[in-house]
Each structure stands twice: as C-alpha cells, then as structure tokens.
Design a protein around this motif. Structure first.
Motif, PDB file in Angstrom:
ATOM      1  N   ALA A  50      16.925  30.426  15.599  1.00  0.00           N
ATOM      2  CA  ALA A  50      18.218  30.278  16.266  1.00  0.00           C
ATOM      3  C   ALA A  50      18.082  30.502  17.768  1.00  0.00           C
ATOM      4  O   ALA A  50      18.715  29.805  18.576  1.00  0.00           O
ATOM      5  CB  ALA A  50      19.233  31.262  15.671  1.00  0.00           C
TER       6      ALA A  50
ATOM      7  N   PHE B 235      23.925  30.638  21.460  1.00  0.00           N
ATOM      8  CA  PHE B 235      23.596  31.330  20.217  1.00  0.00           C
ATOM      9  C   PHE B 235      24.851  31.878  19.554  1.00  0.00           C
ATOM     10  O   PHE B 235      25.047  31.746  18.342  1.00  0.00           O
ATOM     11  CB  PHE B 235      22.603  32.459  20.492  1.00  0.00           C
TER      12      PHE B 235
ATOM     13  N   THR C 190      26.242  30.806  15.947  1.00  0.00           N
ATOM     14  CA  THR C 190      26.334  31.839  14.914  1.00  0.00           C
ATOM     15  C   THR C 190      27.739  31.909  14.326  1.00  0.00           C
ATOM     16  O   THR C 190      27.921  31.982  13.101  1.00  0.00           O
ATOM     17  CB  THR C 190      25.946  33.209  15.503  1.00  0.00           C
TER      18      THR C 190
ATOM     19  N   ARG D 111      25.605  32.151   8.502  1.00  0.00           N
ATOM     20  CA  ARG D 111      25.084  33.184   9.392  1.00  0.00           C
ATOM     21  C   ARG D 111      26.128  34.233   9.731  1.00  0.00           C
ATOM     22  O   ARG D 111      25.939  35.022  10.658  1.00  0.00           O
ATOM     23  CB  ARG D 111      24.564  32.542  10.681  1.00  0.00           C
TER      24      ARG D 111
END
Length: 398
Positions: free
Chosen positions: A33, A69, A73, A79
């Motif tokens: 990621a 990120f 996420t 996630r």
C-alpha cells in the motif's frame, strides 16, 4: 507508476523514493500500500514540479503519499481494520532526516522471495525504477515483474537471513556478471531499459549499502561489481556475439573502475574477515591486473578458488576452479578436477569442451561444444558455443 519522469526530475525523485517509502512503512502502512501511494505521489510530482518545485521536495512527497494512502485505506473495506493506525494525519512540519534505505533493503531481501523477485523489488523500492522499466530490461511481461512484499512480515525480523538475501538481491540477475566465472566466457550482456542501466543501478545501490553497513563483505561485493563492470564494454562484439576474456581489448577496460575496485578490495581484505564476495573480487582483480591474457596469474587464481571452495563448497565454484586449474597446471589437470563433478551442472559440457580442445582432442571438444550449445540458457551463449563446434569441425575436414 507508468508515466515517464522528466529528465530534470528523475535523479531527484529517485533519490527521495526510498526515504518517502520508508517513512510511510514506519507510520504503519504495509509495503504494497505504501508503494502504491508513493507512486501516486511521484506521478503528481511529475505533473506539478516542473512549474512549481516545492521548497521541501521530500516533505511534499511524504504529505501527498500519506494522503493517498489514507484515501485508499478508507475506501477499501478489506483494509478497514487498519483505520486505528491512520485515523489522524500527523501534524505538518519538517520530515525526519533519518535514512530508511537500509530497512528497505532488508525488507526487499526477505528469504521468502525468489532471487528474481528480490532483485526486482529492490530496484523498485530502493532504486526508484518502475515495474515496466525492470520488466523491459529482463525481457519479460510487465505482469511477471508485478509482485509485492511478503505478507505478514515486519522490518527487522530474521535479520541474518535478510542480510544474506540482501547480498543476493544486489548481486543476482542481469544487473551483474555471474559470480565465479573464471573463464569469463559467459558474462552478462548490457541490461538497459530506455535510459535505465541496471548494472549502473546495481552499483549505485551497492554504494548506498556500503555507506550504511560497515562490513568487509559488503565492500567486497561493491569491489566485485566494479571490477566486472570495468570489463563489460568488451564482453560483446558490435553484433552482440560474446567475446571471451583472452580476446577482449584490454585497452578499453575502465581503468578508473578497476582502480576503485582494487582499492576497496584491499581495504576489505586488510580487515581479515574473508568472505565469498571478497574472494570473488580478488579473482576478478587478478584478471583485471594482467596486461595480457598470457600474463594472468592463474596459480594465484587457483588459490583464491580454493578459498572459495572452503567458504561455500559450491559445485559452481568447483567448476570454475577446474578451468583455472587447467590454465595453471595444464588441461589434463583441469579435466581431472572436472571429473569429480556432476556432468549435469550448467556449463559442465562447455568447460569440458574447452579443456579437451586445449589437450589436443578436437573431435571430443567439437562434440561437447555442440552439446553445450543445446543446453545453453541464452541465445548469445548458444551462438558462441555453436561457432566453436563449427570451427573445430571445419578444421578436421580440411
């Protein structure tokens, strides 16, 4: 990242990539990621920086990558369990001055990765190359090179294994010459992708590693790569055919790289902690130091191969030692050393052919050269061995 990087930004972006990636990993992002987020930030930098270069390029990349990120996420239901790690964006301010490159090396060299995966991951994460650039240099589809870090691993686990894998990652693949090639007949060709020279990249990354780790084996690896790189321009003819060591134009060898490699090697050997890379570099240095092929100190090369056998007990080392013994003590001594080895070893038939030719047995040599050509792993090697067989057969027919 698939967009090309402008020349004026390429070096800067490549030098910043490891630190930015390392910061994201330290903040809690998993490697895959974090890498995606950094690549998104690099694409944005390509778009924005030519017109408006930030005062703190590294901080800019960290901020943009961290936001990417967070966005990814929060958008990915699979996630969501990581939300507690990324609820709050850190307060703005100067980015840490620490260098996370070494930690990235360890992660990229995890023993669960195959050698080719470790090489590719190192070039992506530490070298700042794209998957497409690496795939083009390896001559494989881009999807083949698209891999991630091993799941469920944290930085710092199993460091002894990682250190071994780390050396493997920067010394394997098209970026470097095969180790222990005493005859220097089968050396890797120039590996490039556009403006990216993977051999030069491997040396650059190894310089970083040597600066981060004060260890004689790391220095030995750098010396080995410099010494091999110094001869690379002469290893192939303009048509791409292989040129054996004895026929190479030594006047075209890079004397600067040779001198640097020898200096680094001598300093490493002085520490009296001999390892396999130092021994390999010593062999390469003896080849580089000989003004002509006839003046090569083969006796000393055999002694260094004896050290390598003691250190590694590798059949590949023993195969190359047989070549050196054949040069130092005569072809029959080389054939005797070769007889103790498994004839299924890669290039066993080629070494046997060379030694039989030197022993005055062209018929056996021609047959073995043809056998070796059928087993060759690449086209250049196959062509070279086929030509040797044809040369001997033509001589016998006269």
């Amino acid at each position: 990242m698939t967009s090309p990087v402008p020349r004026m930004d390429e070096a800067l972006l490549r030098s910043l990539t490891p630190s930015v990636l390392g910061i994201l990993v330290r903040r809690g992002a998993d490697f895959a990621a974090a890498e995606d987020a950094v690549q998104d930030a690099l694409v944005e930098a390509v778009r924005v920086w030519p017109a408006d270069l930030p005062r703190d390029p590294k901080g800019w990349l960290v901020t943009v990558a961290w936001r990417r990120f967070l966005d990814a996420t929060r958008a990915d239901a699979a996630r969501r369990r990581r939300e507690d790690l990324v609820d709050e964006e850190p307060a703005p301010g100067p980015t840490p001055a620490g260098d996370d490159t070494l930690q990235l090396y360890f992660l990229c060299a995890h023993p669960s990765l195959t050698p080719s995966s470790a090489v590719a991951l190192t070039l992506r994460a530490v070298g700042g190359l794209t998957t497409r650039q690496i795939a083009q240099a390896y001559l494989v589809p881009e999807a083949t090179m698209a891999m991630g870090a091993p799941p469920g691993r944290r930085l710092g686990e199993h460091q002894p294994c990682q250190a071994h894998g780390l050396r493997r990652a920067v010394s394997t693949g098209p970026a470097t010459s095969p180790p222990c090639c005493a005859s220097s007949t089968w050396s890797s060709t120039r590996a490039t992708s556009g403006d990216v020279d993977l051999a030069a990249e491997a040396i650059r990354l190894t310089r970083q590693l040597a600066a981060a780790i004060d260890h004689p084996e790391v220095a030995g690896l750098l010396a080995l790569m410099l010494l091999h790189h110094a001869r690379r321009a002469t290893r192939t003819a303009p048509d791409g055919s292989l040129v054996p060591l004895a026929e190479q134009d030594r006047g075209r060898w890079d004397t600067g790289s040779i001198a640097e490699g020898v200096e680094i090697l001598q300093a490493a050997l002085a520490r009296d902690r001999l390892g396999e890379f130092q021994a390999q570099a010593a062999i390469a240095a003896l080849h580089a130091d000989a003004p002509t092929a006839e003046e090569t100190d083969w006796v000393q090369i055999v002694e260094w191969y004896d050290e390598l056998v003691r250190l590694t007990d590798s059949p590949v080392v023993r195969l190359n030692r047989a070549v050196a013994v054949g040069e130092a003590d005569g072809p029959r001594a080389g054939l005797a050393a070769l007889a103790a080895l498994d004839d299924s070893l890669p290039r066993h038939a080629a070494v046997a052919a060379y030694l039989h030719e030197r022993d005055g047995d062209p018929a056996t040599a021609a047959r073995l050269y043809a056998e070796a050509a059928r087993k060759a792993s690449n086209l250049a090697e196959r062509d070279y061995l086929t030509r040797q067989a044809a040369r001997l057969n033509a001589r016998r027919c006269r």
